[in-house]
Design an enzyme around this catalytic site. Structure first.
Site, PDB file in Angstrom:
ATOM      1  N   TRP A  90      20.085  -5.298 -28.531  1.00 50.84           N
ATOM      2  CA  TRP A  90      20.612  -5.254 -27.161  1.00 50.84           C
ATOM      3  C   TRP A  90      21.170  -6.645 -26.951  1.00 50.84           C
ATOM      4  O   TRP A  90      20.408  -7.603 -26.792  1.00 50.84           O
ATOM      5  CB  TRP A  90      19.505  -4.926 -26.160  1.00 50.84           C
ATOM      6  CG  TRP A  90      19.973  -4.795 -24.745  1.00 50.84           C
ATOM      7  CD1 TRP A  90      20.820  -3.853 -24.244  1.00 50.84           C
ATOM      8  CD2 TRP A  90      19.633  -5.644 -23.644  1.00 50.84           C
ATOM      9  NE1 TRP A  90      21.012  -4.043 -22.903  1.00 50.84           N
ATOM     10  CE2 TRP A  90      20.297  -5.130 -22.512  1.00 50.84           C
ATOM     11  CE3 TRP A  90      18.826  -6.752 -23.491  1.00 50.84           C
ATOM     12  CZ2 TRP A  90      20.179  -5.709 -21.244  1.00 50.84           C
ATOM     13  CZ3 TRP A  90      18.700  -7.333 -22.238  1.00 50.84           C
ATOM     14  CH2 TRP A  90      19.386  -6.828 -21.141  1.00 50.84           C
TER      15      TRP A  90
ATOM     16  N   GLU B  13      13.362   4.455  -5.572  1.00 51.70           N
ATOM     17  CA  GLU B  13      13.251   4.909  -6.970  1.00 51.70           C
ATOM     18  C   GLU B  13      14.166   6.104  -7.208  1.00 51.70           C
ATOM     19  O   GLU B  13      14.815   6.200  -8.251  1.00 51.70           O
ATOM     20  CB  GLU B  13      11.810   5.259  -7.306  1.00 51.70           C
ATOM     21  CG  GLU B  13      11.613   5.878  -8.676  1.00 51.70           C
ATOM     22  CD  GLU B  13      12.101   5.009  -9.843  1.00 51.70           C
ATOM     23  OE1 GLU B  13      12.427   3.823  -9.638  1.00 51.70           O
ATOM     24  OE2 GLU B  13      12.183   5.542 -10.962  1.00 51.70           O
TER      25      GLU B  13
END
Ligand code: AGP
Length: 591
Positions: free
Chosen positions: A75, A467
């Site tokens: 990454w 969320e």
């Protein structure tokens, strides 16, 4: 965050290296590579893109005979995601893979360039290889031990040397475990990568150097050999596989009733004193992303039910801000991976100030689990999808238990036994919701072409909306925001356009009418309303889903899966790579 695997043993390393990388791909997936050691040479193969592209490249390559190798899935942090910057990196006799960030790489690189070293990549990893190589005079343990004293920042290294037939590794602030097999040994970023080969593992502590051969594993601290305990992992091979599900994310949502009930029953049967925070005058809940949003739910429960002063703060702010500790404070750190750099830093800040810490964490071998003064393990099992679902749900559930036990301890909860009994049977309500998952599949199809979506709620419903909005954003790439329902009219409502989806969460009895008025405000501006509620009397403006009305402590737990499924099915309607969304990583182990 990146994934590391290493192998030394009876077999050719390629199969276990690639298999391990595939299990770690959720840790980063913009490029990958392997290095294998032959008689007196090292063969390196790298590729941009997913592991499957590396695998194809390996199949087309004539490979040297080998039983030792390292591998990496990346990454990108320092340097763009291309083949040159992909790991492994080789400098002189040293080849290594790295997870973490070397914060003083630029200074070290300038010094090495002045000494004539030529660098090919833009990475801090190549600099680390050069530093180790500069110290290498034939003794890898000595070279690694000396070199890491020069490195600032975080690292987990897997290393092979051109003139050695052993595998080496060392870590600081980035996760790395040692796998102990039969005539073979491994290193990996997490046990899921090698559980197929062994369930025996060792945990490395910071700056411990490990030397692995086919039949021997030796660990050194400052050059001195030390003993380490061999542990046995309890995760299963199926945990690390998808089974019949299209995506890990859906598998992990569908696991929620089982893992939630298992963990709740464990702690409801014998509540640990960790769940009673009544000794403290103030609670700071510090985390990142979804874990922070679980903390926001926890804050409302702790304030309203346990009457305890509470703040929530994202760890990247908390670690640098002036925090006033003028009363007995507990810092609660929430983290699925236990390796999030900002959350680790916030924990260490609290420790420097002599403040107690309590971790709510999933990975028991993680840095936060090992350094926090106390830890509550959510036992969600390995969570492979980058977008958290079951772990977030269990984080919320832990706050339900903390609020309940603290309220009981402060004699503020007269229905304690009844609520405990409800908690012991909550999975039946969750199972009912998950049986309705196709209803949310239809919602996902309806949202397929939407560009924006708003989530609105008040109080604890707003915290849950945070969320819900993040789930939609991170897996379907839809622009979305969560708003305190009463705030819309102070500006944001100007964004509401025809048919814009507004997901309204309405469970708080005390203020449901107020939220209902906000729903009518946006509907009057042609928004399309999707209501998730525990009250069947709430009007159905376009779409309404009603969950069981249960105690305030556990009510949030029933609202979460519908929001997770809406995010999942919206992304699925667009055929996106749901388990590995673009630009994301499962745990952000760098700043
Ligand atoms: C979750 O869907 C996100 N991928 C992300 O926000 C995550 O919750 C955050 O990075 C914190 O990770 P942690 O729980 O491992 O500390």
């Amino acid at each position: 965050m990146c994934g590391i695997v290493g192998y030394v043993g009876k077999n050719n390393p390629i199969e276990s290296l690639i298999d391990g990388l595939k299990k770690l791909e959720y840790r980063g997936y913009d490029s990958s590579g392997i290095a294998i050691k032959g008689n007196n040479n090292i063969q390196i193969i790298k590729s941009t893109g997913r592991i499957i592209e590396l695998e194809d490249k390996i199949k087309e390559t004539k490979l040297i005979k080998s039983n030792l190798g390292i591998a990496h899935t990346r990454w990108a942090t320092h340097g763009e995601a291309n083949e040159i910057n992909a790991h492994p990196h080789k400098v002189g006799k040293v080849t290594l893979v790295h997870n973490g960030i070397i914060e003083n790489a630029r200074d070290l690189k300038n010094k090495l360039v002045n000494e004539g070293i030529v660098f090919r990549s833009e990475t801090d990893t190549e600099v680390a290889a050069a530093v180790i190589n500069a110290y290498y005079k034939g003794n890898p343990i000595q070279a690694i031990t000396k070199a890491i004293k020069q490195l600032k920042g975080s690292f987990a290294f897997g290393l092979i040397f051109e003139d050695q037939d052993k595998l080496y590794a060392v870590r600081k602030d980035s996760p790395l475990i040692v796998g102990i097999g039969e005539d073979e040994n491994f290193i990996a970023s997490d046990i899921a990568a090698i559980i197929k080969y062994t369930d025996k593992y060792m945990l490395l502590d910071d700056n411990e150097v490990v030397e692995l051969s086919k039949n021997e594993v030796n660990v050194y601290k400052d050059g001195e050999k030390i003993d380490k305990k061999v542990e046995t992992s309890n995760i299963s091979i199926e945990d690390a596989n998808k089974g019949s599900y299209k995506h890990f994310m859906l598998k992990e949502i569908m696991e929620e009733p089982i893992v939630l009930q298992r963990t709740l029953n464990k702690y409801l049967k014998k509540p640990s004193k960790l769940f009673d925070v009544s000794d403290y005058e103030e609670i700071h809940i510090v985390a990142c992303g979804s874990a922070l949003y679980a903390g926001m739910v926890g804050r409302v429960l702790l304030e309203e039910k346990a009457n305890i002063r509470c703040i929530t703060e994202c760890a990247s702010e908390y670690r640098y801000k002036k925090v006033i500790y003028d009363r007995k404070t507990l810092v609660i750190l929430v983290s699925q991976s236990g390796e999030t750099a900002d959350t680790i830093a916030a924990m260490r800040k609290a420790h420097e100030e002599g403040i107690d810490t309590l971790a709510i964490v999933n990975v028991t071998t993680s840095t936060i689990a090992r350094e926090a003064k106390n830890s509550i393990f959510i036992e969600a099992g390995p969570e492979i999808a980058v977008a958290t679902t079951k772990a977030y749900l269990l984080q919320v559930a832990m706050f339900s238990l903390i609020a309940l036990n603290t309220a009981k301890s402060k004699e503020l909860e007269k229905n304690y036994e009844k609520i405990v009994d409800e908690g012991k049977h909550i999975s039946k309500y969750l199972n009912k919701i998950l049986k309705d998952k196709d209803i949310f599949k239809e919602v996902g199809k309806e949202l397929k072409n939407c560009k924006d979506a708003f989530y609105i709620g008040r109080g604890i419903d707003y915290a849950i909306c945070k969320e819900g909005s993040l789930k939609l954003k991170e897996v379907s790439y839809t622009h979305s925001d969560a708003y305190e329902a009463g705030e819309l009219k102070h500006g944001t409502i100007s964004l509401i356009e025809d048919d814009m989806p507004v997901i309204a969460v309405i469970t708080d009895e005390k203020i449901k009418d107020k939220t209902e008025s906000n729903v009518i405000e946006v509907e009057a501006r042609a928004a399309k309303i999707f209501t998730i509620t525990n009250d069947d009397s709430i009007k159905n403006h376009h779409f309404k889903y009603v969950v069981e009305k249960i105690s305030d402590y556990f009510q949030p737990i029933l609202i979460v899966p519908p929001l997770q499924l809406i995010g999942y099915y919206t992304a699925d309607s667009r055929n996106l790579d749901i388990d590995k969304p673009r630009n994301l990583a499962k745990s952000v182990t760098v700043e």
